[in-house]
Design a protein around this motif. Structure first.
Motif, short mmCIF file in Angstrom:
data_model
loop_
_atom_site.label_atom_id
_atom_site.label_comp_id
_atom_site.label_asym_id
_atom_site.label_seq_id
_atom_site.Cartn_x
_atom_site.Cartn_y
_atom_site.Cartn_z
N UNK A 157 6.88 -12.04 -11.82
CA UNK A 157 5.82 -13.01 -11.58
C UNK A 157 5.49 -13.17 -10.09
N UNK A 158 6.50 -13.40 -9.26
CA UNK A 158 6.23 -13.65 -7.85
C UNK A 158 5.65 -12.40 -7.16
N UNK A 159 6.08 -11.23 -7.61
CA UNK A 159 5.54 -9.99 -7.04
C UNK A 159 4.07 -9.84 -7.37
N UNK A 160 3.70 -10.18 -8.60
CA UNK A 160 2.30 -10.05 -9.00
C UNK A 160 1.40 -11.06 -8.28
N UNK A 161 1.94 -12.17 -7.84
CA UNK A 161 1.15 -13.10 -7.03
C UNK A 161 0.82 -12.49 -5.67
N UNK A 162 1.75 -11.73 -5.11
CA UNK A 162 1.52 -11.08 -3.81
C UNK A 162 0.48 -9.97 -3.94
N UNK A 163 0.60 -9.15 -4.97
CA UNK A 163 -0.32 -8.03 -5.10
C UNK A 163 -1.77 -8.48 -5.32
N UNK A 164 -1.97 -9.55 -6.07
CA UNK A 164 -3.34 -9.98 -6.34
C UNK A 164 -4.00 -10.52 -5.07
N UNK A 165 -3.22 -11.17 -4.20
CA UNK A 165 -3.76 -11.64 -2.93
C UNK A 165 -4.16 -10.46 -2.05
N UNK A 166 -3.30 -9.45 -1.99
CA UNK A 166 -3.61 -8.29 -1.17
C UNK A 166 -4.87 -7.58 -1.62
N UNK A 167 -5.04 -7.43 -2.93
CA UNK A 167 -6.22 -6.74 -3.46
C UNK A 167 -7.50 -7.50 -3.10
N UNK A 168 -7.52 -8.79 -3.37
CA UNK A 168 -8.73 -9.58 -3.15
C UNK A 168 -9.12 -9.71 -1.69
#
Length: 445
Positions: free
Chosen positions: A98-109
């Motif tokens: 979960x916490x990793x997926x929060x980081x990746x979505x911020x980077x993409x956007x």
């Protein structure tokens, strides 16, 4: 000596037995948000590389050279994906999905929004393509950790016998992202035209809209719970502290098989979207709006295809559906490109719809088989790495197809042969998959 599949251990089976379809659906939709954002951003770059960047960032004086340079930048971002897959895969298997997926979505956007603000070659010269390449690499790193984590989170929340059904839900992030991005490109093209205004600033609007989309995605994803399988690993102290090393040491065969499974849904997809748009516009002189609308209609058809094939995977097993989808894509390769070559708008759209929907048969259940190849303690790493290895190839697929077609006198037949070869590789992955998959009671690979 024949290698025996790795065992998942009883913890995963016991955890899966306690999960409800309602919880699985909620988490799968939350995972879908991120994959939709991923494909939205990447299809924006695909369309822009085909239609705009060769005119605004890679100004060489020769249209073919500019187009090849634009596609090369598209590929550079995908080369960064395996690195991001290893980094975020390690984080996801070590510290939580979960916490990793929060980081990746911020980077993409954030990176996508910055691309929309980037000055072009006519404003800052050579710095423009260099900055574009740098942002593309950062985007690739973030995307490299997204799909594997989203798929892992979705299947680890699903009951065993329904994993194929719920693993298909994040896969419709691809058509949803395509609909959003191609739809915006088409609307803006209709409003401002395909001339100087679109090239100067119109293409930037969909990139800038990634910022508000990021805010919505981040809010939805922050409400997800951690994977119950990962929580069980924490409770039993079975989390692997070095999942990357363990994956390469213990499950490298599974990594190769999973990469084959991903070929049709990733490189194949870019071949029948990015290349078809480029070839149709640059060589066949088809209006870009026709091509973008064709992509939009193909994406609409992709959604029910993916959901239906997810149910088929649940009934017949993911491997059989993957093999069937590979055969269908190979058979349709020449007819799909022949329809594009007619230049008739209806035939062009039909060719794109056929190609995209048929490759989506295998793509729908690819996540089911790929996650099933890896042990839970290295699943995020292995699944993401396999997808990203296929992604590296896909990044250069439009470039390769453009070069081969140019060598054939601008005829489309080499691209059709390339699609057949990709389908054959995915079919091989579907054949080998059950042999190397993690055995789970009641689950059909």
């Amino acid at each position: 000596m024949t290698e025996q599949p790795a065992t998942a251990g009883p913890a995963e089976e016991r955890t899966a037995e306690t999960l409800s379809p309602a919880d699985a659906r909620r988490v799968a939709i939350g995972a879908l948000v991120g994959t939709a954002m991923e494909w939205y951003d990447f299809f924006l770059f695909t369309a822009a590389a085909s239609l705009v960047f060769n005119k605004t960032f890679f100004v060489t004086g020769d249209p073919t050279t500019s187009l090849l340079a634009s596609f090369a930048t598209f590929g550079v971002g995908l080369v960064a994906r395996p690195i991001g897959g290893l980094l975020f895969g390690w984080m996801g298997d070590r510290y939580g999905r979960r916490r990793t997926l929060l980081i990746t979505i911020v980077g993409i956007g954030m990176v996508t929004g910055l691309i929309g603000l980037l000055p072009d070659y006519f404003q800052i010269g050579l710095a423009a393509p260099l900055l574009l390449m740098a942002l593309r690499v950062l985007q690739g790193l973030s995307v490299g950790g997204e799909w594997g984590g989203a798929m892992t989170l979705a299947i680890e929340h699903a009951p065993l016998h329904q994993r194929s059904r719920f693993a298909a839900i994040p896969q419709i992030g691809s058509p949803i992202g395509t609909i959003m991005s191609s739809g915006l490109f088409a609307i803006i093209g209709l409003i401002v035209g395909q001339g100087a205004a679109f090239t100067a600033w119109g293409w930037r609007i969909p990139f800038l809209l990634a910022i508000p989309l990021l805010a919505v995605s981040l809010w939805l994803r922050s409400r997800l719970e951690e994977s119950p399988v990962f929580v069980a690993m924490l409770d039993t102290r079975s989390v692997d502290r070095t999942p990357v090393r363990s994956m390469f040491r213990l499950q490298w065969r599974q990594l190769l098989v999973a990469s084959l499974v991903a070929m049709l849904g990733v490189p194949g997809f870019y071949l029948v979207t990015a290349f078809m748009i480029s070839y149709g516009n640059q060589t066949l002189k088809i209006d870009s709006t026709v091509l973008l609308v064709g992509s939009l209609l193909a994406a609409v058809g992709q959604i029910p295809t993916v959901l239906i094939c997810g149910r088929l995977g649940e009934r017949f097993g993911a491997s059989r559906v993957i093999i069937g989808g590979a055969v269908l894509s190979a058979v349709a390769a020449f007819p799909a490109f022949a329809l594009l070559a007619t230049r008739n708008p209806i035939a062009v759209a039909a060719g794109m719809i056929i190609a995209v929907c048929l490759l989506s048969v295998s793509y729908a259940v690819s996540g089911t088989l790929m996650t099933g190849l890896f042990r839970p303690e290295m699943r995020y790493t292995g699944t993401g790495m396999a997808q990203n290895l296929a992604g590296v190839i896909s990044g250069f697929m439009p470039l390769l197809a453009t070069a081969l077609v140019a060598g054939a006198g601008q005829h489309w037949w080499p691209a059709a042969v390339l699609l057949i070869a990709i389908a054959a590789l995915t079919g091989l992955g579907g054949i080998l998959g059950p042999r190397y998959a993690v055995p789970l009671a009641g689950f059909r690979h």
